[in-house]
Write a protein that holds these residues in place. Sequence first.
Motif, short mmCIF file in Angstrom:
data_model
loop_
_atom_site.label_atom_id
_atom_site.label_comp_id
_atom_site.label_asym_id
_atom_site.label_seq_id
_atom_site.Cartn_x
_atom_site.Cartn_y
_atom_site.Cartn_z
N PHE A 101 92.15 19.54 13.52
CA PHE A 101 91.36 20.03 12.39
C PHE A 101 90.60 21.26 12.86
CE2 PHE A 101 88.75 16.88 14.51
CZ PHE A 101 87.50 17.47 14.60
N MET A 102 90.09 22.01 11.91
CA MET A 102 89.39 23.26 12.21
C MET A 102 87.90 23.10 11.91
SD MET A 102 92.09 25.01 13.09
CE MET A 102 91.70 26.75 13.14
N LYS A 103 87.11 23.88 12.62
CA LYS A 103 85.67 23.90 12.43
C LYS A 103 85.26 25.35 12.19
CE LYS A 103 81.68 21.72 14.75
NZ LYS A 103 81.62 20.29 14.44
N ASP A 104 84.38 25.58 11.25
CA ASP A 104 83.93 26.94 10.93
C ASP A 104 83.32 27.60 12.18
OD1 ASP A 104 82.75 29.25 9.96
OD2 ASP A 104 81.69 28.26 8.32
N PRO A 105 83.81 28.79 12.59
CA PRO A 105 83.24 29.46 13.77
C PRO A 105 81.75 29.75 13.64
CG PRO A 105 85.34 30.45 13.18
CD PRO A 105 84.99 29.51 12.06
N TYR A 106 81.23 29.81 12.40
CA TYR A 106 79.81 30.07 12.21
C TYR A 106 78.95 28.87 12.60
CZ TYR A 106 80.43 34.60 9.95
OH TYR A 106 80.73 35.92 9.69
N THR A 107 79.57 27.74 12.91
CA THR A 107 78.79 26.59 13.38
C THR A 107 78.31 26.76 14.81
OG1 THR A 107 80.79 25.43 14.13
CG2 THR A 107 80.04 24.98 11.88
N LEU A 108 78.89 27.70 15.56
CA LEU A 108 78.57 27.85 16.98
C LEU A 108 77.15 28.38 17.15
CD1 LEU A 108 80.55 27.43 19.47
CD2 LEU A 108 80.37 29.89 19.77
N VAL A 109 76.32 27.62 17.88
CA VAL A 109 74.93 28.01 18.14
C VAL A 109 74.63 27.77 19.61
CG1 VAL A 109 74.14 27.61 15.77
CG2 VAL A 109 74.07 25.73 17.44
#
Length: 284
Positions: A101-109
């Motif tokens: 599955f994919m995760k939104d790259p904007y979640t990276l913190v």
Amino acid sequence: MTDSFTLARLGAPGEEVPVVRVGDRVLDARGVAADYDGAFFAGDGIARLGAALDTLPEFDGDTARVGAPIARPGKIVCIGLNYRDHAEETGAALPAEPVIFMKDPYTLVGPNDDVLIPRNSTKTDWEVELGVVIGRTARYLDSPQDALAHVAGYAVSHDVSEREFQLERGGQWDKGKSCETFNPFGPDLVPAARVDDPQRLGLRLWVNGELRQDGSTGNMLFSVAHVIWYLSQFMVLQPGDVINTGTPAGVALGLPGTPYLRAGDTVELEIDGLGRAGQRMVQA
């Protein structure tokens, strides 16, 4: 100077500066890297950094905040149910092939940034994972034996999940994985050459000081090499992309009666040789 170094990014959100940690020293990497992004990794940036260590100045900027050790990736690809004990605790059948599955790259913190509990969430869950950063383009690799040569480095990754959004509201898993701040990453990116075997790493997670996850990457159903090879048959992995490789047992979903995360809770997580991170839960 020793070539034992790690990559980090320091500074306020959106203003992070690439640095190199060598022991207790923090060196300014901007003479070699504008940022730790896809172009940097594609240009053999880690090797260039290693060759330039003796010329890099001490970093004299803001060290108060540690950002994610890489710039926002083009994509974050995740592997579900990749530990036998985790699949068993959630009542899922062992997959015959990797679950993707994919995760939104904007979640990276950053590794110590606050995590926002989504509005209307009652089942925000924790997952410590080995994060893999791709260093060379991988497409249609011939075998898993070719895969690890395409890795730039490894990092601690927290694949935060909202289980009701993910599993109970229909559709794909992505909406339970892509909420804002749902992928703290770091503190450092450890170059692949410094990790002798990615299948021999212990990983642990605590919630409010109580140990919840205590596993080993040796218990993955599909190894890091297999996962990279497998993904390359279905998509092109680009330099700077991230792969979250799955989580061991101990998540709230698999522990009936265990409370899910709420505002005010704290999570700490670590992986052998890759560092330690910690986040506070805050209501969105």
